[in-house]
Design a protein around this motif. Structure first.
Motif, mmCIF file in Angstrom:
data_model
loop_
_atom_site.group_PDB
_atom_site.id
_atom_site.type_symbol
_atom_site.label_atom_id
_atom_site.label_comp_id
_atom_site.label_asym_id
_atom_site.label_seq_id
_atom_site.Cartn_x
_atom_site.Cartn_y
_atom_site.Cartn_z
ATOM 1 N N PRO A 1 0.564 -1.011 -0.041
ATOM 2 C CA PRO A 1 -0.080 -0.170 0.121
ATOM 3 C C PRO A 1 0.840 1.202 0.334
ATOM 4 C CG PRO A 1 -0.944 -1.698 1.699
ATOM 5 C CD PRO A 1 0.700 -1.953 1.120
ATOM 6 N N ASN B 1 3.581 -15.077 0.756
ATOM 7 C CA ASN B 1 2.853 -14.806 1.845
ATOM 8 C C ASN B 1 2.489 -15.634 3.245
ATOM 9 O OD1 ASN B 1 1.813 -12.203 0.116
ATOM 10 N ND2 ASN B 1 0.137 -13.517 -0.496
ATOM 11 N N GLY C 1 -4.558 -7.135 5.995
ATOM 12 C CA GLY C 1 -4.114 -7.453 5.633
ATOM 13 C C GLY C 1 -4.800 -8.245 4.140
ATOM 14 N N HIS C 2 -4.914 -8.520 3.221
ATOM 15 C CA HIS C 2 -6.212 -9.108 2.228
ATOM 16 C C HIS C 2 -5.290 -10.180 1.763
ATOM 17 C CE1 HIS C 2 -3.803 -5.977 -0.413
ATOM 18 N NE2 HIS C 2 -4.149 -6.584 -1.357
ATOM 19 N N CYS C 3 -3.533 -10.555 2.061
ATOM 20 C CA CYS C 3 -2.936 -11.372 2.262
ATOM 21 C C CYS C 3 -2.341 -12.074 2.562
ATOM 22 C CB CYS C 3 -2.025 -10.744 0.360
ATOM 23 S SG CYS C 3 -2.515 -9.813 -1.205
ATOM 24 N N PHE D 1 -4.215 -1.935 9.079
ATOM 25 C CA PHE D 1 -3.413 -3.057 9.790
ATOM 26 C C PHE D 1 -1.610 -2.774 9.222
ATOM 27 C CE2 PHE D 1 -3.675 -3.558 4.464
ATOM 28 C CZ PHE D 1 -2.349 -4.478 3.973
ATOM 29 N N LYS D 2 -1.361 -2.664 8.917
ATOM 30 C CA LYS D 2 0.141 -2.060 9.159
ATOM 31 C C LYS D 2 0.556 -0.160 8.728
ATOM 32 C CE LYS D 2 2.485 -2.822 4.916
ATOM 33 N NZ LYS D 2 3.337 -3.520 4.278
ATOM 34 N N ASP E 1 -5.361 1.749 5.317
ATOM 35 C CA ASP E 1 -6.502 0.302 4.705
ATOM 36 C C ASP E 1 -6.325 -0.532 5.681
ATOM 37 O OD1 ASP E 1 -6.392 -2.310 4.471
ATOM 38 O OD2 ASP E 1 -5.299 -2.309 2.300
ATOM 39 N N ARG F 1 -8.397 -3.813 6.186
ATOM 40 C CA ARG F 1 -9.167 -4.950 5.642
ATOM 41 C C ARG F 1 -8.092 -5.960 6.465
ATOM 42 N NH1 ARG F 1 -8.035 -4.857 -1.082
ATOM 43 N NH2 ARG F 1 -5.927 -3.881 0.063
ATOM 44 N N SER G 1 -7.510 -6.079 9.894
ATOM 45 C CA SER G 1 -7.338 -6.004 10.623
ATOM 46 C C SER G 1 -6.951 -5.677 11.824
ATOM 47 C CB SER G 1 -6.912 -3.986 10.451
ATOM 48 O OG SER G 1 -6.217 -3.412 11.651
#
Length: 258
Positions: free
Chosen positions: A3, A56, A104-106, A169-170, A175, A177, A179
């Motif tokens: 991101p 990941n 996160g999403h991954c 989330f970071k 973001d 997502r 999180s």
């Protein structure tokens, strides 16, 4: 994609390309080479997909080691961030930084595809997911301990204000997502009878799905002035440059106020 650096990574990163047929791979490679400066490596579709999941899962396993180490160090009375810094002086050791979990999403999702495909064999990958998924609960338990101590000092639950610092989330992104920080904040707001403040410098309003929660979005000075207990969940740069009142009980999951 990282991101805030999507275009740079889109152009500069190497690409592992696996089409359903050799012709598909060739055409995909031609497309990517029109804008990608990194190397385009052709393989089969199954290997390419497994490569994405493996990247990941590798990150997840390494974060799980750091998170588990932080729990062990807390039990033994050792500062985990000091320990990681010392251990990382070894030329072949590179321990990541612990935190409140993985989002996160991954990274929080992809390892489960490997576990689902080979459940009997993916023991380490599954355990890493369980360690990282369990870290938010451990943080909640630390908050409960701080609340219990405040009550022992004469405070009532309803009079205790808790501030969570960071919802993304970071660090240094907006973001939310998957999180773990957001999950911790929402659970805390749902169970604590007093006020729960949230500081997230990268958003101006809470997501609509949180409208029914008791979470109150405030700025950094407000939270610093009003909170009895501070919970640092994301190491955003504004937090690194900020100090809290000495009387405040601090639960620091990122090691910047410890």
């Amino acid at each position: 994609m990282l991101p805030g650096h999507v275009m740079r990574e889109l152009i500069e990163n190497d690409r592992v390309i696996g089409g359903m047929t050799a012709r598909c791979s060739q055409r995909a490679c031609e497309l990517y080479k029109s804008f990608v400066r990194g190397e385009c490596i052709v393989t089969n579709a199954r290997t390419a997909e497994m490569c994405k999941l493996t990247e990941n899962a590798f990150r997840d396993v390494n974060i799980a080691f750091a998170n588990e180490l932080s729990i062990i160090c807390d039990k033994l009375g050792i500062n985990v961030w000091d320990l990681v810094g010392l251990a990382n002086r070894h030329p072949r050791v590179n321990i990541l930084q612990p935190g409140p979990g993985v989002g996160g999403h991954c990274i929080a999702v992809d390892p489960w595809f490997i576990v689902d495909s080979a459940p009997d064999e993916a023991r380490l990958i599954r355990t890493a997911r369980e360690v990282n998924n369990g870290k938010p609960g451990w943080v909640i338990n630390k908050i409960d301990e701080a609340i219990a101590q405040a009550k022992a000092d004469g405070k009532q639950n309803e009079d205790l204000t808790i501030a969570v610092f960071g919802l993304a989330f970071k660090p240094d992104i907006d973001d939310l997502r998957e999180s773990p920080a957001l999950d911790i904040a929402v659970e805390l707001a749902g169970r604590h009878p007093g006020r729960v403040l949230a500081v997230e410098p990268h958003i101006s309003v809470l997501p609509a799905k949180l409208d029914a929660s008791k979470l109150i979005l405030v700025d950094l000075p407000t939270a610093s002035a009003q909170a009895d207990i501070a919970v640092l969940l994301v190491d955003h740069k504004p937090f690194k440059d900020h100090s809290l009142p000495s009387h405040m009980k601090i639960i620091d999951t990122k090691g910047i106020w410890t």
